[in-house]
Design a protein around this motif. Structure first.
Motif, short mmCIF file in Angstrom:
data_model
loop_
_atom_site.label_atom_id
_atom_site.label_comp_id
_atom_site.label_asym_id
_atom_site.label_seq_id
_atom_site.Cartn_x
_atom_site.Cartn_y
_atom_site.Cartn_z
N THR A 29 0.86 -1.18 0.00
CA THR A 29 0.00 0.00 0.00
C THR A 29 0.90 1.23 0.00
N LEU A 30 0.70 2.10 -0.97
CA LEU A 30 1.50 3.31 -1.09
C LEU A 30 0.63 4.52 -0.77
N ARG A 31 1.09 5.33 0.17
CA ARG A 31 0.35 6.53 0.55
C ARG A 31 1.00 7.75 -0.11
N PHE A 32 0.28 8.31 -1.08
CA PHE A 32 0.75 9.49 -1.82
C PHE A 32 -0.04 10.71 -1.37
N GLN A 33 0.66 11.82 -1.22
CA GLN A 33 0.02 13.04 -0.71
C GLN A 33 0.18 14.21 -1.68
N HIS A 34 -0.84 15.06 -1.73
CA HIS A 34 -0.73 16.32 -2.49
C HIS A 34 -1.41 17.43 -1.69
N PHE A 35 -1.44 18.65 -2.29
CA PHE A 35 -1.82 19.82 -1.49
C PHE A 35 -3.00 20.59 -2.08
N VAL A 36 -3.73 19.96 -3.01
CA VAL A 36 -4.86 20.66 -3.64
C VAL A 36 -6.14 19.86 -3.47
N SER A 37 -7.23 20.39 -4.00
CA SER A 37 -8.52 19.71 -3.93
C SER A 37 -8.49 18.45 -4.80
N MET A 47 -3.64 11.73 -11.17
CA MET A 47 -3.30 10.95 -9.97
C MET A 47 -4.23 9.75 -9.77
N GLN A 48 -5.54 9.99 -9.82
CA GLN A 48 -6.49 8.90 -9.57
C GLN A 48 -6.45 7.84 -10.68
N GLY A 60 -4.37 -5.77 -8.00
CA GLY A 60 -4.71 -5.44 -6.62
C GLY A 60 -3.57 -5.58 -5.64
N ARG A 61 -2.41 -6.00 -6.11
CA ARG A 61 -1.29 -6.19 -5.17
C ARG A 61 -0.65 -4.87 -4.76
N ILE A 62 -0.79 -3.84 -5.62
CA ILE A 62 -0.36 -2.49 -5.21
C ILE A 62 -1.61 -1.64 -5.06
N LYS A 63 -1.75 -1.06 -3.90
CA LYS A 63 -2.85 -0.12 -3.69
C LYS A 63 -2.22 1.26 -3.48
N VAL A 64 -2.69 2.25 -4.24
CA VAL A 64 -2.19 3.61 -4.07
C VAL A 64 -3.30 4.43 -3.42
N GLU A 65 -3.02 4.93 -2.23
CA GLU A 65 -3.98 5.80 -1.54
C GLU A 65 -3.56 7.24 -1.73
N LEU A 66 -4.50 8.08 -2.17
CA LEU A 66 -4.20 9.50 -2.40
C LEU A 66 -4.78 10.35 -1.29
N TYR A 67 -3.94 11.20 -0.72
CA TYR A 67 -4.37 12.09 0.36
C TYR A 67 -4.27 13.54 -0.10
N PRO A 68 -5.41 14.23 -0.28
CA PRO A 68 -5.39 15.63 -0.70
C PRO A 68 -5.12 16.56 0.48
N PHE A 69 -4.93 17.84 0.18
CA PHE A 69 -4.86 18.89 1.22
C PHE A 69 -3.86 18.60 2.34
N LEU A 82 9.42 15.20 2.89
CA LEU A 82 8.48 14.21 3.44
C LEU A 82 8.61 12.89 2.68
N ILE A 83 8.79 12.99 1.35
CA ILE A 83 8.98 11.79 0.53
C ILE A 83 10.36 11.18 0.79
N ARG A 84 11.38 12.02 0.76
CA ARG A 84 12.75 11.54 0.98
C ARG A 84 12.89 10.81 2.31
N ASP A 85 12.28 11.39 3.36
CA ASP A 85 12.42 10.84 4.71
C ASP A 85 11.46 9.69 5.01
N GLY A 86 10.54 9.41 4.07
CA GLY A 86 9.62 8.30 4.27
C GLY A 86 8.43 8.62 5.16
N ALA A 87 8.21 9.90 5.44
CA ALA A 87 7.00 10.28 6.19
C ALA A 87 5.77 9.93 5.36
N ILE A 88 5.92 10.01 4.04
CA ILE A 88 4.89 9.55 3.10
C ILE A 88 5.61 8.68 2.06
#
Length: 348
Positions: A29-37, A47-48, A60-69, A82-88
């Motif tokens: 499961t990969l948690r990807f983050q962005h800063f817009v709507s 992205m979606q 289904g073996r890779i799930k990408v979860e997108l987190y806005p805002f 945040l990406i480099r340090d593995g926070a996301i």
């Protein structure tokens, strides 16, 4: 009793041709983050669909979860770290949100550098990134590099008709090249990431700002501004450079067959895809602003030529500044121009 239950589960899995480990260990499961709507163009049209494609192709073996805002924490300017340090696990980065950290990337953002097709501009961005920026981004795994569509001047009151109309306007800009251009035009530039723009407008901290058509609806620019002005011709007033990237260790730690699925949705193809998302959104955003009765304006070719001359001053100053930092500024500008020219007419 508990022990028996475990053995029964193992036996069942063995019967199904699975071991307890292989059934679970290979799922990511990969948690990807962005800063817009999530309703804005890139999340909707890139992205979606990108996340869906990876899920489907990996069965289904890779799930990408997108987190806005920035829902996973941190501020938009800190996305790279945040990406480099593995926070996301991954996300969207605007290198220009940290002025002077990735100076070479600014070549793509200089005035009138890109055409008004975000897809063409993004193909150029990927090509330029391969040649000049991979060392800058060595601490992350770069999936795509792209640009948005043309930046437009959005303001309260009447549209911009002449260079003189910029005088004294407090205008938001996203990056150093954009704010340098606004300054050269006689405006008072205020650099800020996109999440701060609507509040700055509603509080009167700024009179307007530069951003794309596609971001206008989610930022409520139909309500917060009255007019939207583009330049004439086929070149963008300014543009903004982005990367879509993931944590290096997370990427390298994935099984080879799953990494191959990320790779199949990376590079030039993904960069074009991200650019195309902005092109799609720009049409929608412009139509929404017009439907709300806002003034949609375009500068004359004469005034655009005056702005291009001021843009050329910004570029010359940038070259001198890069030279002083030990880079070859002219070579960078030329490489960016060549990448743009090579991709004219290649959008879908």
């Amino acid at each position: 009793m508990h022990h028996m239950h475990l053995m029964k589960s193992a036996a069942l899995l063995a019967m199904l041709g699975l071991t307890a480990t292989s059934a679970t260990a290979q799922e990511v499961t990969l948690r990807f983050q962005h800063f817009v709507s999530p309703a804005s163009a890139n999340p909707t049209y890139f992205m979606q669909p990108w996340a869906d494609a990876i899920e489907e192709q990996s069965e289904g073996r890779i799930k990408v979860e997108l987190y806005p805002f920035m829902q996973l924490g941190g501020a938009a300017p800190n996305q790279f770290d945040l990406i480099r340090d593995g926070a996301i696990d991954g996300g969207w980065v605007i290198p220009g949100y940290q002025p002077n950290r990735f100076p070479e990337a600014e070549a793509m953002e200089l005035p009138f550098m890109t055409t008004k097709s975000a897809e063409e501009a993004s193909a150029a961005a990927w090509s330029f990134t391969q040649d000049y920026l991979m060392d800058d981004f060595a601490d992350v795994h770069v999936i795509a590099a792209h640009m948005h569509g043309p930046g437009i001047v959005h303001k309260r009151g009447d549209s911009i008709a002449t260079v003189e109309d910029f005088a004294g306007l407090k205008l938001r800009g996203p990056s150093r090249p954009a704010t340098l251009l606004l300054e050269e035009l006689g405006a008072t530039p205020i650099g800020m990431p996109v999440p701060q723009f609507p509040e700055a407008l509603s509080k009167g901290v700024v009179d307007g700002g530069v951003i794309t058509w596609e971001m206008s609806p989610s930022l409520k620019l139909n309500e917060l501004t009255d007019s939207h002005t583009d330049v004439a011709g086929d070149r963008a007033l300014y543009n903004l450079y982005f990367i879509w990237a993931m944590n290096k260790d997370v990427y390298e730690g994935m099984p080879e067959d799953l990494r191959a699925i990320i790779d199949a949705n990376s590079g030039m193809m993904a960069s074009r895809w991200a650019g195309r998302a902005h092109d799609t959104g720009d049409v929608v955003g412009r139509d929404l602003m017009a439907a709300d009765g806002n003034e949609i304006a375009q500068l004359t070719e004469e005034e655009t030529a005056r702005i291009q001359e001021l843009g050329a001053v910004v570029t010359a100053d940038w070259i001198a500044e890069m030279d002083a930092k030990g880079f070859d500024g002219a070579a960078l500008v030329e490489a960016a121009q060549e990448a743009v020219t090579a991709n004219i007419g290649t959008d879908q």
